[in-house]
Design a protein around this motif. Structure first.
Motif, PDB file in Angstrom:
ATOM      1  N   ASP A  82      -3.937 -17.849 -50.637  1.00 31.80           N
ATOM      2  CA  ASP A  82      -3.408 -16.985 -49.568  1.00 31.80           C
ATOM      3  C   ASP A  82      -2.146 -17.573 -48.950  1.00 31.80           C
ATOM      4  O   ASP A  82      -1.759 -17.217 -47.842  1.00 31.80           O
ATOM      5  CB  ASP A  82      -4.473 -16.747 -48.485  1.00 31.80           C
ATOM      6  CG  ASP A  82      -4.904 -18.030 -47.797  1.00 31.80           C
ATOM      7  OD1 ASP A  82      -4.421 -19.111 -48.193  1.00 31.80           O
ATOM      8  OD2 ASP A  82      -5.710 -17.950 -46.860  1.00 31.80           O
TER       9      ASP A  82
ATOM     10  N   ALA B   3      -1.527 -20.369 -47.675  1.00 36.03           N
ATOM     11  CA  ALA B   3      -1.732 -21.045 -46.396  1.00 36.03           C
ATOM     12  C   ALA B   3      -1.428 -22.541 -46.456  1.00 36.03           C
ATOM     13  O   ALA B   3      -1.120 -23.145 -45.430  1.00 36.03           O
ATOM     14  CB  ALA B   3      -3.173 -20.842 -45.916  1.00 36.03           C
TER      15      ALA B   3
ATOM     16  N   LYS C 156       0.108 -23.959 -43.319  1.00 34.63           N
ATOM     17  CA  LYS C 156       0.817 -22.904 -42.601  1.00 34.63           C
ATOM     18  C   LYS C 156      -0.128 -22.176 -41.642  1.00 34.63           C
ATOM     19  O   LYS C 156      -1.356 -22.273 -41.750  1.00 34.63           O
ATOM     20  CB  LYS C 156       1.415 -21.915 -43.600  1.00 34.63           C
ATOM     21  CG  LYS C 156       2.492 -22.515 -44.503  1.00 34.63           C
ATOM     22  CD  LYS C 156       3.052 -21.442 -45.429  1.00 34.63           C
ATOM     23  CE  LYS C 156       4.173 -21.978 -46.285  1.00 34.63           C
ATOM     24  NZ  LYS C 156       4.742 -20.915 -47.167  1.00 34.63           N
TER      25      LYS C 156
ATOM     26  N   HIS D  35      -2.599 -19.802 -40.099  1.00 32.88           N
ATOM     27  CA  HIS D  35      -3.579 -18.909 -40.711  1.00 32.88           C
ATOM     28  C   HIS D  35      -4.839 -18.911 -39.847  1.00 32.88           C
ATOM     29  O   HIS D  35      -5.045 -19.799 -39.020  1.00 32.88           O
ATOM     30  CB  HIS D  35      -3.928 -19.359 -42.135  1.00 32.88           C
ATOM     31  CG  HIS D  35      -4.705 -20.631 -42.189  1.00 32.88           C
ATOM     32  ND1 HIS D  35      -4.140 -21.880 -41.959  1.00 32.88           N
ATOM     33  CD2 HIS D  35      -6.033 -20.880 -42.424  1.00 32.88           C
ATOM     34  CE1 HIS D  35      -5.058 -22.811 -42.052  1.00 32.88           C
ATOM     35  NE2 HIS D  35      -6.226 -22.231 -42.331  1.00 32.88           N
TER      36      HIS D  35
ATOM     37  N   ASP E 225      -8.908 -18.794 -40.656  1.00 34.03           N
ATOM     38  CA  ASP E 225      -9.861 -18.870 -41.765  1.00 34.03           C
ATOM     39  C   ASP E 225     -10.694 -17.595 -41.846  1.00 34.03           C
ATOM     40  O   ASP E 225     -11.166 -17.071 -40.828  1.00 34.03           O
ATOM     41  CB  ASP E 225     -10.786 -20.077 -41.589  1.00 34.03           C
ATOM     42  CG  ASP E 225     -10.044 -21.394 -41.757  1.00 34.03           C
ATOM     43  OD1 ASP E 225      -9.099 -21.447 -42.558  1.00 34.03           O
ATOM     44  OD2 ASP E 225     -10.408 -22.370 -41.070  1.00 34.03           O
ATOM     45  N   SER E 226     -10.862 -17.105 -43.052  1.00 36.81           N
ATOM     46  CA  SER E 226     -11.594 -15.863 -43.261  1.00 36.81           C
ATOM     47  C   SER E 226     -13.035 -15.974 -42.768  1.00 36.81           C
ATOM     48  O   SER E 226     -13.708 -16.984 -42.997  1.00 36.81           O
ATOM     49  CB  SER E 226     -11.581 -15.492 -44.747  1.00 36.81           C
ATOM     50  OG  SER E 226     -12.421 -14.387 -44.993  1.00 36.81           O
TER      51      SER E 226
ATOM     52  N   GLU F 131      -2.660 -14.796 -32.327  1.00 38.43           N
ATOM     53  CA  GLU F 131      -2.341 -13.896 -33.428  1.00 38.43           C
ATOM     54  C   GLU F 131      -1.525 -12.683 -32.977  1.00 38.43           C
ATOM     55  O   GLU F 131      -0.624 -12.228 -33.689  1.00 38.43           O
ATOM     56  CB  GLU F 131      -3.638 -13.420 -34.095  1.00 38.43           C
ATOM     57  CG  GLU F 131      -3.427 -12.579 -35.335  1.00 38.43           C
ATOM     58  CD  GLU F 131      -4.733 -12.126 -35.956  1.00 38.43           C
ATOM     59  OE1 GLU F 131      -4.734 -11.863 -37.171  1.00 38.43           O
ATOM     60  OE2 GLU F 131      -5.753 -12.033 -35.232  1.00 38.43           O
TER      61      GLU F 131
ATOM     62  N   THR G  31      -3.994 -18.462 -34.758  1.00 39.58           N
ATOM     63  CA  THR G  31      -3.743 -19.123 -36.030  1.00 39.58           C
ATOM     64  C   THR G  31      -3.686 -20.629 -35.784  1.00 39.58           C
ATOM     65  O   THR G  31      -3.397 -21.080 -34.670  1.00 39.58           O
ATOM     66  CB  THR G  31      -2.405 -18.675 -36.641  1.00 39.58           C
ATOM     67  OG1 THR G  31      -1.321 -19.069 -35.771  1.00 39.58           O
ATOM     68  CG2 THR G  31      -2.368 -17.162 -36.842  1.00 39.58           C
TER      69      THR G  31
ATOM     70  N   GLU H  41      -2.317 -24.427 -37.690  1.00 41.33           N
ATOM     71  CA  GLU H  41      -1.491 -25.028 -38.735  1.00 41.33           C
ATOM     72  C   GLU H  41      -1.392 -26.527 -38.483  1.00 41.33           C
ATOM     73  O   GLU H  41      -1.601 -27.004 -37.359  1.00 41.33           O
ATOM     74  CB  GLU H  41      -0.092 -24.409 -38.739  1.00 41.33           C
ATOM     75  CG  GLU H  41       0.653 -24.591 -37.421  1.00 41.33           C
ATOM     76  CD  GLU H  41       1.960 -23.817 -37.356  1.00 41.33           C
ATOM     77  OE1 GLU H  41       2.886 -24.150 -38.139  1.00 41.33           O
ATOM     78  OE2 GLU H  41       2.042 -22.893 -36.516  1.00 41.33           O
TER      79      GLU H  41
END
Length: 258
Positions: A112, A114, A164, A166, A168-169, A193, A221, A223
């Motif tokens: 993805d 990331a 980067k 993101h 996490d799902s 976000e 997000t 990073e």
């Protein structure tokens, strides 16, 4: 020998022996305190105690000038415990994962996009010492009875690598992520976000444990800053190779999949 002479001799012997017994008492006090310290360290801070760590957040958290959301919520949901590991524990974890990680090449294409410059694996089985360390992490990070993922995620970030921004799902883990930082200090940046003016920088010192949950987990997000931008306030934080060892709880099946 008269009773008076006996008593006199006993008093004299007690006076001679007094420094010895004083030293014995001091020794017992020191060793008792030392043992208590290491017992508390090995058991680890309980989950309930972590909720009261808010008083030291200024050591590891800096809010951006435009941050207008609730700081109390962020302080509650993003915790860093410095020196969670000692040097021997860090070495033990590193030595267990290093033989496998060394066989892998650093990747620069994440599924993805990331992470760049990374190697990763998941481990189920650990040696006795490291299993004990990870149990300490779990005891601190998760409320009792929380269903947790058995596999521990190990992420090896090269010196020139970056993670980067993101989120996490939610397919892969629940509301809490707890990570040990090995080999290098680093700076984690959180950005809301939906409102990118809401920025928080987190100092992750070597051998620390971070616990990210709820608001910090779902609404911001995160990073890991590369060397060119690795600063905490005005302080430059040189970043080398970094290994993170991460425990997570199971996904919440009622949460909408992202």
């Amino acid at each position: 020998m008269s009773n008076v002479s006996c008593i006199s001799n006993i008093v004299r012997l007690n006076r001679l022996a007094e420094p010895y017994f004083l030293n014995v008492r001091q020794y017992r006090l020191v060793t008792s305190n030392y043992a208590a310290f290491w017992k508390s360290r090995k058991v680890g801070t309980s989950y309930c105690h972590v909720q009261n760590f808010e008083g030291c957040w200024e050591k590891y958290m800096i809010f951006g000038e435009s941050y207008s959301a609730s700081k109390n919520v962020m302080v509650r949901d993003m915790t860093v415990i410095e020196d969670f590991l000692n040097e021997d524990e860090e070495r033990s974890l590193h030595e267990e994962v290093e033989p496998y990680m060394r066989r892998l090449r650093y990747e620069f294409d994440h599924w993805d996009d990331a992470i760049h410059g990374y190697r990763e694996t998941e481990r189920l089985h650990w040696n006795t010492q490291n299993a004990s360390i990870l149990q300490r992490v779990r005891d601190v990070a998760f409320p009792p009875g929380t269903p947790q993922l058995s596999l521990v995620h190990v992420l090896d970030l090269a010196k020139e690598g970056v993670i980067k921004p993101h989120i996490d799902s939610v397919r892969f883990c629940g509301n809490t992520i707890a990570g040990l930082s090995l080999l290098s200090d680093s700076v984690m940046r959180l950005i809301h976000e939906k409102n990118r003016e809401q920025v928080v920088d987190i100092l992750l010192k070597r051998r620390s444990l971070y616990i990210m949950r709820n608001t910090a987990r779902y609404e911001f997000t995160h990073e890991i800053l590369g060397n060119a931008h690795s600063k905490f306030g005005d302080q430059i934080i040189p970043r080398g190779r970094r290994i993170s060892v991460i425990c997570r709880n199971e996904p919440d099946t009622t949460t909408e999949t992202k």
